[in-house]
Every structure is written in structure tokens, then in C-alpha cells.
Design a protein around this motif. Structure first.
Motif, mmCIF file in Angstrom:
data_model
loop_
_atom_site.group_PDB
_atom_site.id
_atom_site.type_symbol
_atom_site.label_atom_id
_atom_site.label_comp_id
_atom_site.label_asym_id
_atom_site.label_seq_id
_atom_site.Cartn_x
_atom_site.Cartn_y
_atom_site.Cartn_z
ATOM 1 N N LYS A 140 5.286 -2.398 10.513
ATOM 2 C CA LYS A 140 6.066 -1.267 11.013
ATOM 3 C C LYS A 140 7.491 -1.301 10.471
ATOM 4 C CE LYS A 140 3.338 -0.774 15.144
ATOM 5 N NZ LYS A 140 3.296 -0.782 16.601
ATOM 6 N N SER A 141 7.739 -2.142 9.485
ATOM 7 C CA SER A 141 9.054 -2.267 8.884
ATOM 8 C C SER A 141 9.504 -0.955 8.266
ATOM 9 C CB SER A 141 9.029 -3.343 7.796
ATOM 10 O OG SER A 141 10.263 -3.373 7.115
ATOM 11 N N LYS A 142 10.797 -0.679 8.351
ATOM 12 C CA LYS A 142 11.345 0.522 7.736
ATOM 13 C C LYS A 142 11.762 0.258 6.296
ATOM 14 C CE LYS A 142 12.621 2.261 12.131
ATOM 15 N NZ LYS A 142 12.904 3.377 12.816
ATOM 16 N N LYS A 143 11.608 -0.984 5.855
ATOM 17 C CA LYS A 143 11.894 -1.316 4.457
ATOM 18 C C LYS A 143 10.805 -0.741 3.577
ATOM 19 C CE LYS A 143 14.225 -5.671 5.444
ATOM 20 N NZ LYS A 143 14.197 -7.122 5.213
ATOM 21 N N ILE A 144 11.147 -0.466 2.322
ATOM 22 C CA ILE A 144 10.176 0.081 1.374
ATOM 23 C C ILE A 144 9.618 -1.043 0.513
ATOM 24 C CG2 ILE A 144 9.890 1.620 -0.607
ATOM 25 C CD1 ILE A 144 12.080 3.386 0.604
ATOM 26 N N CYS A 145 8.310 -1.103 0.430
ATOM 27 C CA CYS A 145 7.638 -2.112 -0.370
ATOM 28 C C CYS A 145 7.600 -1.654 -1.821
ATOM 29 C CB CYS A 145 6.216 -2.317 0.158
ATOM 30 S SG CYS A 145 5.328 -3.690 -0.566
ATOM 31 N N ARG A 146 8.084 -2.493 -2.721
ATOM 32 C CA ARG A 146 8.114 -2.136 -4.155
ATOM 33 C C ARG A 146 7.435 -3.182 -4.978
ATOM 34 N NH1 ARG A 146 14.185 0.300 -4.566
ATOM 35 N NH2 ARG A 146 13.803 1.814 -2.988
ATOM 36 N N SER A 196 0.878 -1.160 0.000
ATOM 37 C CA SER A 196 0.000 0.000 0.000
ATOM 38 C C SER A 196 0.917 1.211 0.000
ATOM 39 C CB SER A 196 -0.907 -0.004 1.221
ATOM 40 O OG SER A 196 -1.711 1.159 1.232
ATOM 41 N N GLY A 197 1.217 1.719 -1.178
ATOM 42 C CA GLY A 197 2.235 2.760 -1.300
ATOM 43 C C GLY A 197 3.592 2.134 -1.021
ATOM 44 N N GLU A 198 4.298 2.657 -0.026
ATOM 45 C CA GLU A 198 5.603 2.109 0.347
ATOM 46 C C GLU A 198 5.522 1.197 1.564
ATOM 47 O OE1 GLU A 198 8.181 5.484 0.797
ATOM 48 O OE2 GLU A 198 8.498 5.640 -1.359
ATOM 49 N N LYS A 199 4.327 0.952 2.082
ATOM 50 C CA LYS A 199 4.128 0.131 3.284
ATOM 51 C C LYS A 199 3.703 -1.282 2.900
ATOM 52 C CE LYS A 199 4.641 3.543 6.223
ATOM 53 N NZ LYS A 199 5.678 3.590 7.208
#
Length: 54
Positions: free
Chosen positions: A48-54, A35-38
Motif C-alpha cells: 500500500k506504499s505511495k512510493k512508485i516502483c521503478r 507490477s506497474g508502479e506497485k
């Protein structure tokens, strides 16, 4: 004897390197989608991950 110890230590290192946490691990059931970068987990929560979802 030293070779056996070396092989054992290398095996343990390889195992711990692959045991890293991923977003939505454990009871969250894995990643459903982005969902966006989450990360959206299979249980419907936002990671709550600080990784970016792509």
C-alpha cells in the motif's frame, strides 16, 4: 563532556534516519518485484506504499 553528548546525539540521529520503513517491510518479507508502479511483496500481496516502483 559536551563532545561525548554531541557524539551520542548524532549517533542516535543517524540510527533513526536509517530506520525508515520500506515497502513490504516486516512480515511481508521484502519486495519481490514491480507490477506497474506497485510493489509486489514476497508474500504475494501488493504494498500500500505511495512510493512508485521503478
Amino acid at each position: 563532556m559536551k563532545k561525548v553528548i554531541l557524539v551520542t546525539l548524532l549517533s542516535l540521529f543517524a540510527f533513526t534516519a536509517t530506520a525508515a520503513n520500506t515497502p513490504c517491510s516486516g512480515k511481508k518479507g521484502g519486495i519481490s518485484h514491480c507490477s506497474g508502479e506497485k510493489f509486489v511483496c514476497n508474500d504475494g500481496s501488493i504494498s500500500k506504499s505511495k512510493k512508485i516502483c521503478r
